[in-house]
Design an enzyme around this catalytic site. Structure first.
Site, short mmCIF file in Angstrom:
data_model
loop_
_atom_site.label_atom_id
_atom_site.label_comp_id
_atom_site.label_asym_id
_atom_site.label_seq_id
_atom_site.Cartn_x
_atom_site.Cartn_y
_atom_site.Cartn_z
N ASP A 183 0.83 -1.19 0.00
CA ASP A 183 0.00 0.00 0.00
C ASP A 183 0.87 1.25 0.00
O ASP A 183 1.97 1.24 -0.57
CB ASP A 183 -0.93 -0.04 1.22
CG ASP A 183 -2.31 0.48 0.89
OD1 ASP A 183 -2.46 1.71 0.73
OD2 ASP A 183 -3.25 -0.34 0.78
N HIS A 249 -3.75 5.23 3.50
CA HIS A 249 -4.45 3.99 3.17
C HIS A 249 -3.81 2.77 3.83
O HIS A 249 -4.52 1.89 4.34
CB HIS A 249 -4.43 3.85 1.64
CG HIS A 249 -5.53 3.04 1.07
ND1 HIS A 249 -5.35 1.75 0.64
CD2 HIS A 249 -6.83 3.34 0.84
CE1 HIS A 249 -6.49 1.29 0.15
NE2 HIS A 249 -7.40 2.23 0.26
N SER A 425 -11.47 -1.63 -0.68
CA SER A 425 -10.15 -1.57 -0.06
C SER A 425 -10.19 -2.06 1.38
O SER A 425 -9.23 -2.68 1.87
CB SER A 425 -9.63 -0.13 -0.05
OG SER A 425 -9.19 0.29 -1.30
#
Length: 545
Positions: A183, A249, A425
């Site tokens: 990520d 994220h 996600s």
């Protein structure tokens, strides 16, 4: 929250899909090509060959490039046995495809694909309402971890929840079931203290890296924001990127899978004792296929040129980036290679209410679609026959999303905090966390057994009594899932953990890692276990800062 209007949910989605369409219309530049010659030796094997034999394989590629007048391309290893061609500049989508077509026509070339920049599979845009991202005294806490079907506070029944709390009665998780988070990197958070293993930064392009250097051993997330000044000041690099604040994220993903649990602080993660391996593959504007696949191989403990061996190989690789192209040779060969060493790849389906993205679409990947609290497909979630299983990702039209870790910075890292998120996600690390519980129960499970277990124990998809249509190309938004659109069913954490403890052998009786048919006695035992666990008392959500 009360009863939600299905018509209202569908109306909201039409606007979101329109926005996604308009942004996606601009093609991002391509960072060279990835080419695989027929019968090419693995890079590790080639390094052990004598100079003469190494030269022979190098000359094969050089002859191809010379014939096609591509001698300006710089070559470096990609994946197990492919090569990355860097032309010293970024290629347009059309130019990259034209060059690739020329190479594909060569008899000694097995496959070619552009090294495209995969986009962050982020959820719907975040509104700027003051309390949207922050926890209020009246929010529902981590309903997505509590038993499925809960209606606390008069909410819609949480039929989409995997029932992780029930699974904790069997297994709370072990630190050995490491989840690699490919990520944006990781930020410091009190609820991840002691849970983060030494990772690596595989972002290779300085313009997008945002940390002043290329690949290095520091997986810290410096932020992936793109400002209007970036876009107008350097349109060649950032012109196709959406303006956005930093997403943090990777920290969010890590928190869902393995936030510190039972520590009288913050939130819980799926694995109480989990470990996160941060592998930074994305900076501004997403991640390239080459950086992602190199990160996948390193996370699994495989050799990657220029990087040290990973001393803490992961059993699970979580990927929440993807692109709309077909799986491709580099992704598929990397997934196959990881499976050969027992590493499960779990990937997000994407958030465009359309076809599933890659690498979730690759064979042997656990592709994850997102559900709303009520078990219907989340309005934004992609879907299709390649989905393995579905679980909660939240839907702002039906619930308050998944409460987990966040960072408050808009560009550089700010204070750690907690907030609610939506998207495939974030459904993906729910599945990765459950897989880590499965491997905590039985570390000898093969990739095939893990996938078979997720499929065999999934609960049937919710069937709507309110006239909501089935998911299809004409009904891609809020819709009723089937096994052909959202995978085998709704993720069932307790069923998956029970399966892991004693996986049935495949048809024929051998235990070679296949999923096999389930015997009647095993199914009866599973049903009794689930019934018993559903009677367990529920725990209250923890208090949040």
């Amino acid at each position: 929250m009360g009863v939600w209007s299905r018509i209202g949910r569908q109306f909201g989605v039409v606007v979101a899909v329109g926005l996604t369409c308009c942004v996606a219309a601009r093609a991002a530049p391509v960072d060279g090509l990835i080419v695989k010659l027929r019968d090419a030796p693995a890079h590790e094997r080639a390094a052990r060959l004598g100079a003469a034999e190494q030269s022979q394989h190098t000359e094969r590629l050089q002859r191809v490039l010379q014939t096609e007048r591509m001698t300006e391309a710089r070559v470096r290893p990609a994946g197990r046995d492919a090569q990355h061609l860097n032309f010293g500049r970024r290629l347009s989508e059309g130019e990259a495809e034209a060059l690739a077509a020329r190479l594909r026509a060569r008899p000694d070339v097995e496959w070619v694909e552009p090294n495209t920049r995969e986009r962050l599979l982020q959820a719907l845009p975040t509104p700027n309402d003051p309390y949207f991202r922050y926890v209020s005294p009246t929010d529902l806490g981590q309903w997505w971890l509590r038993p499925d079907g809960e209606t606390t506070g008069g909410q819609l029944p949480s039929y989409g929840a995997p029932g992780v709390q029930n699974a904790w009665a069997w297994q709370t998780g072990r630190p050995s079931a490491v989840v690699a988070v490919l990520d944006t990197g990781i930020t410091a958070h009190a609820d991840l203290a002691g849970r983060v293993l030494p990772g690596y930064d595989f972002v290779s392009e300085l313009e997008y890296a945002n940390d002043g250097n290329g690949r290095d051993p520091d997986p810290s997330d410096p932020g992936d924001w793109v400002s209007q000044a970036d876009i107008t000041g350097n349109p060649a690099v950032f012109g196709t990127c959406p303006e956005q604040p930093s997403s943090w994220h990777g920290t969010i993903i890590g928190g869902i899978a393995a936030a510190a649990t039972n520590n009288s602080q913050g939130v819980a993660g799926v694995n109480w004792n989990g470990r996160v391996l941060p592998v930074r593959v994305a900076g501004k504007c997403g991640a390239t296929v080459l950086d992602i696949t190199d990160g996948m191989r390193w996370a699994a403990g495989l050799a990657v040129p220029g990087a040290p061996l990973n001393p803490n190989p992961a059993r699970i690789v979580n990927i929440s980036f993807g692109g709309s192209a077909a799986c491709g040779g580099l992704y598929q060969s990397t997934v196959n290679e990881l499976a050969s060493v027992g590493v499960v790849v779990v990937a997000a389906a994407g958030n465009e209410a359309a076809a599933i993205t890659r690498p979730a679409s690759c064979s042997g990947v656990v592709g994850v679609a997102a559900l709303a609290r009520d078990g219907l497909k989340a309005s934004y979630s992609n879907f299709g026959p390649q989905v393995t299983v579905a679980t909660v990702g939240g839907d702002p039209d039906a619930d308050d999303g998944l409460l987990t870790l966040i960072n408050t910075g808009t560009q550089a890292p700010g204070a750690d905090s907690y907030g609610n998120v939506f998207g495939t996600s974030f459904a993906t690390p729910v599945v990765s966390g459950v897989v880590s519980l499965m491997l905590s129960v039985n570390e000898r499970l093969t990739v095939a057994q893990v996938i078979a277990g997720l499929r065999a124990t999934a609960r049937p998809h919710v069937q709507s009594a309110g006239g909501v249509p089935a998911c299809s190309s004409s009904n891609p938004n809020t819709c009723v899932c089937t096994t052909s659109t959202c995978g085998a069913g709704v993720l069932d954490a307790v069923g998956a953990v029970r399966y892991a403890a004693s996986p049935p052998p495949p048809a024929g009786g051998s235990d070679d890692g296949g999923g096999g048919a389930l015997g009647a006695l095993w199914l009866l035992g599973l049903a009794l276990a689930v019934a018993a666990l559903q009677s367990l008392p529920q725990v209250r959500g923890g208090r949040r800062a």
